[in-house]
Motif scaffolding. Structure first.
Motif, PDB file in Angstrom:
ATOM      1  N   THR A   8      42.064  51.947  37.307  1.00 44.99           N
ATOM      2  CA  THR A   8      41.535  50.178  38.392  1.00 44.99           C
ATOM      3  C   THR A   8      42.102  49.364  38.599  1.00 44.99           C
ATOM      4  O   THR A   8      43.042  48.829  36.844  1.00 44.99           O
ATOM      5  CB  THR A   8      40.151  49.893  38.195  1.00 44.99           C
ATOM      6  N   THR A   9      42.395  48.116  38.650  1.00 43.88           N
ATOM      7  CA  THR A   9      43.956  47.296  38.967  1.00 43.88           C
ATOM      8  C   THR A   9      42.699  46.782  38.605  1.00 43.88           C
ATOM      9  O   THR A   9      43.281  45.628  38.106  1.00 43.88           O
ATOM     10  CB  THR A   9      43.304  47.196  41.051  1.00 43.88           C
ATOM     11  N   ALA A  16      47.646  43.104  32.416  1.00 42.19           N
ATOM     12  CA  ALA A  16      48.435  41.654  32.608  1.00 42.19           C
ATOM     13  C   ALA A  16      47.299  40.003  31.670  1.00 42.19           C
ATOM     14  O   ALA A  16      48.881  39.302  31.950  1.00 42.19           O
ATOM     15  CB  ALA A  16      48.083  42.129  33.849  1.00 42.19           C
ATOM     16  N   THR A  17      47.108  39.894  31.285  1.00 42.96           N
ATOM     17  CA  THR A  17      46.252  38.825  31.332  1.00 42.96           C
ATOM     18  C   THR A  17      46.765  38.376  29.105  1.00 42.96           C
ATOM     19  O   THR A  17      46.544  37.775  29.108  1.00 42.96           O
ATOM     20  CB  THR A  17      44.743  38.444  30.789  1.00 42.96           C
ATOM     21  N   TYR A  18      47.293  40.075  28.161  1.00 45.73           N
ATOM     22  CA  TYR A  18      47.005  39.962  27.098  1.00 45.73           C
ATOM     23  C   TYR A  18      48.576  38.866  26.683  1.00 45.73           C
ATOM     24  O   TYR A  18      49.951  39.575  27.846  1.00 45.73           O
ATOM     25  CB  TYR A  18      46.927  41.104  26.495  1.00 45.73           C
ATOM     26  N   ASP A  47      37.044  58.444  31.440  1.00 53.30           N
ATOM     27  CA  ASP A  47      36.800  57.013  32.421  1.00 53.30           C
ATOM     28  C   ASP A  47      37.526  56.316  31.203  1.00 53.30           C
ATOM     29  O   ASP A  47      36.797  55.738  30.821  1.00 53.30           O
ATOM     30  CB  ASP A  47      35.187  57.277  32.568  1.00 53.30           C
ATOM     31  N   GLU A  48      37.699  55.587  32.444  1.00 53.29           N
ATOM     32  CA  GLU A  48      39.125  53.966  32.335  1.00 53.29           C
ATOM     33  C   GLU A  48      38.174  53.133  32.976  1.00 53.29           C
ATOM     34  O   GLU A  48      38.471  53.438  34.459  1.00 53.29           O
ATOM     35  CB  GLU A  48      40.146  54.360  32.146  1.00 53.29           C
ATOM     36  N   SER A  49      37.398  52.212  32.207  1.00 58.20           N
ATOM     37  CA  SER A  49      36.799  50.509  32.121  1.00 58.20           C
ATOM     38  C   SER A  49      37.004  49.546  32.353  1.00 58.20           C
ATOM     39  O   SER A  49      37.604  49.508  31.157  1.00 58.20           O
ATOM     40  CB  SER A  49      35.445  51.225  32.792  1.00 58.20           C
ATOM     41  N   LEU A  50      36.226  48.828  32.607  1.00 63.97           N
ATOM     42  CA  LEU A  50      36.288  47.205  31.841  1.00 63.97           C
ATOM     43  C   LEU A  50      34.770  47.650  31.983  1.00 63.97           C
ATOM     44  O   LEU A  50      33.330  47.524  32.373  1.00 63.97           O
ATOM     45  CB  LEU A  50      36.943  45.930  32.769  1.00 63.97           C
ATOM     46  N   LYS A  51      34.458  47.322  30.303  1.00 72.18           N
ATOM     47  CA  LYS A  51      33.235  47.407  29.893  1.00 72.18           C
ATOM     48  C   LYS A  51      32.808  46.179  28.777  1.00 72.18           C
ATOM     49  O   LYS A  51      33.497  45.695  27.803  1.00 72.18           O
ATOM     50  CB  LYS A  51      32.631  47.869  28.457  1.00 72.18           C
TER      51      LYS A  51
END
Length: 141
Positions: A8-9, A16-18, A47-51
């Motif tokens: 996902t974007t 990109a924030t790191y 499944d790749e996501s933000l948790k």
């Protein structure tokens, strides 16, 4: 094996924030997670996501638990890998891999950004997470 593009974007934007050094470490961890899932553990797609605002990976097959990894500004000298605190994975990591990995509580592996990633130990722990449920079912039979 190269990992796939970000799912996902949101995940791409988080990376990109790191700062550079933690981002490189996290990209390496991400690559290893995809390699282990596909090659060594044979758990299938992830499944790749933000948790909780952190990059996370979980086998779609249900064979394992969610792995999260992050760098935080309040602890700028480390990257952390998180496992579900209701599992025995950190206890197992602490007892079998303590020479190579530092653990915090019952849910995190601490990786100092000024030292090389302990590849063998990390890959072992990541593999345990990706196959956690499958391994428990096999032991129960």
């Amino acid at each position: 094996m190269m990992p796939p593009d970000f799912a996902t974007t949101d995940v791409a934007a988080k990376f990109a924030t790191y700062p550079d050094k933690p981002r490189q470490m996290l990209l390496t961890l991400r690559r290893w997670i995809f390699e282990i899932a596909g090659d060594e553990a044979s758990v299938g797609t992830l499944d790749e996501s933000l948790k909780w605002g952190e990059p996370a990976w979980r086998p779609k097959s249900g064979s394992g638990i969610t792995i999260r990894a992050d760098w935080k500004e309040k602890s700028p000298n480390q990257v952390m890998v998180f496992f579900d605190c209701k599992t025995d994975l950190i206890d197992r990591t602490r007892s079998l891999l303590s020479a190579d990995l530092t653990c915090e509580g019952n849910r995190a592996i601490i990786l100092p950004i000024d030292t090389p990633l302990p590849e063998a130990a990390l890959k072992t722990a990541l593999g345990w997470a990706l196959t956690y449920h499958r391994d428990r079912k096999a032991k129960a039979s």
